[in-house]
Design a protein around this motif. Structure first.
Motif, PDB file in Angstrom:
ATOM      1  N   THR A 145       0.691  -1.185  -0.053  1.00  0.00           N
ATOM      2  CA  THR A 145      -0.064   0.163   0.093  1.00  0.00           C
ATOM      3  C   THR A 145       1.098   1.179  -0.236  1.00  0.00           C
ATOM      4  OG1 THR A 145      -0.246   0.609   2.217  1.00  0.00           O
ATOM      5  CG2 THR A 145      -1.369  -1.293   1.709  1.00  0.00           C
ATOM      6  N   PHE A 165      -6.552  -1.640   5.842  1.00  0.00           N
ATOM      7  CA  PHE A 165      -6.695  -2.176   4.401  1.00  0.00           C
ATOM      8  C   PHE A 165      -6.327  -3.598   4.477  1.00  0.00           C
ATOM      9  CE2 PHE A 165      -4.901  -2.902   0.251  1.00  0.00           C
ATOM     10  CZ  PHE A 165      -6.109  -2.769  -0.480  1.00  0.00           C
ATOM     11  N   PRO A 178      -8.373   2.102  -2.061  1.00  0.00           N
ATOM     12  CA  PRO A 178      -9.024   2.203  -0.795  1.00  0.00           C
ATOM     13  C   PRO A 178      -9.412   3.630  -0.551  1.00  0.00           C
ATOM     14  CG  PRO A 178      -6.808   1.959  -0.369  1.00  0.00           C
ATOM     15  CD  PRO A 178      -6.984   1.592  -1.866  1.00  0.00           C
TER      16      PRO A 178
END
Length: 253
Positions: free
Chosen positions: A3, A13, A93
């Motif tokens: 990420t 996440f 996200p």
């Protein structure tokens, strides 16, 4: 799990991804956060020697381009081409465009390829992610515009009856993928007796029709090829599908 988020958001996440992959019985996860890399070379250095079974990430990391449906971003492009691991591409996200069912599970899986014939690896991955009680969809769509171009060329050849050639060619182009899908169903029904398996072989506009199929069946995961032996770019139809289908997870092998 890769990420570009700060640590707290990255952990949140990561938990969603792990929940999504729970049926896969993955033994261990490693989280890479946004402060560990900023650039494709640093990212590849972080992955060097790890040889993960699966890489999970999303498009346009360390970029604001996720707000626009135009690209995958340099980090994901490099991951798809420079690593041998399959890549699970998840909805961004922060974008808010993911379907409500996108992170529920992977019980509705669609496998697509330019040529659905003898692609055992693709079908095997799709089946494993579908699970024993899920629904696997195998799809092969012949491009009707390309077919029309072939017919136009055939019509210029005076020794060939165009009408007969059209019927024979139309049937033959779908014969091989249809037979291959039938053989897949026979084998998978033994290993996954409770799995629902259906197939689609037809003519149409591939990108538009696959998008409609995803929407109509509420597909949770689309599985496709990401590498082409003859080129560095993504395999055939995979790139436009990966760019357009941002709302659900994509497994790129």
């Amino acid at each position: 799990i890769i990420t570009d988020l700060t640590q707290d958001a990255a952990y949140t996440f990561s938990e969603r991804v792990q929940q999504l992959l729970l049926p896969q019985q993955i033994n261990s996860f490693e989280l890479i956060t946004g402060d560990q890399f900023n650039g494709t070379l640093k990212l590849l250095n972080l992955l060097e020697g790890k040889d993960p079974d699966l890489i999970c990430c999303y498009r346009n990391m360390h970029s604001q381009a996720w707000q626009h449906p135009h690209s995958l971003g340099s980090h994901l492009d490099v991951l798809l081409q420079k690593t041998s691991s399959p890549v699970l591409v998840l909805p961004h996200p922060e974008a808010g465009y993911a379907y409500e069912h996108a992170f529920d599970d992977t019980r509705q899986v669609l496998a697509v390829t330019n040529h659905m014939t003898e692609d055992d690896l693709l079908v095997s991955y799709a089946a494993e992610f579908t699970g024993s009680d899920g629904h696997l969809h195998l799809a092969h769509i012949e491009d009707d515009l390309v077919f029309a171009r072939y017919l136009e060329a055939i019509s210029k050849i005076s020794t060939i009856d165009t009408e007969s050639a059209e019927a024979a060619l139309r049937e033959q182009l779908l014969k091989y993928p249809r037979e291959y899908m039938d053989s897949c169903k026979s084998v998978l029904s033994i290993n996954f007796p409770d799995m629902d398996i259906d197939s689609i072989t037809t003519y149409g506009h591939r990108l538009r029709d696959y998008q409609a199929y995803v929407d109509d069946r509420q597909i949770n995961l689309l599985v496709m090829r990401g590498k082409d032996e003859d080129q560095l770019a993504m395999h055939g139809l995979s790139y436009p599908l990966a760019v357009e289908l941002r709302q659900i997870p994509l497994l790129v092998i």
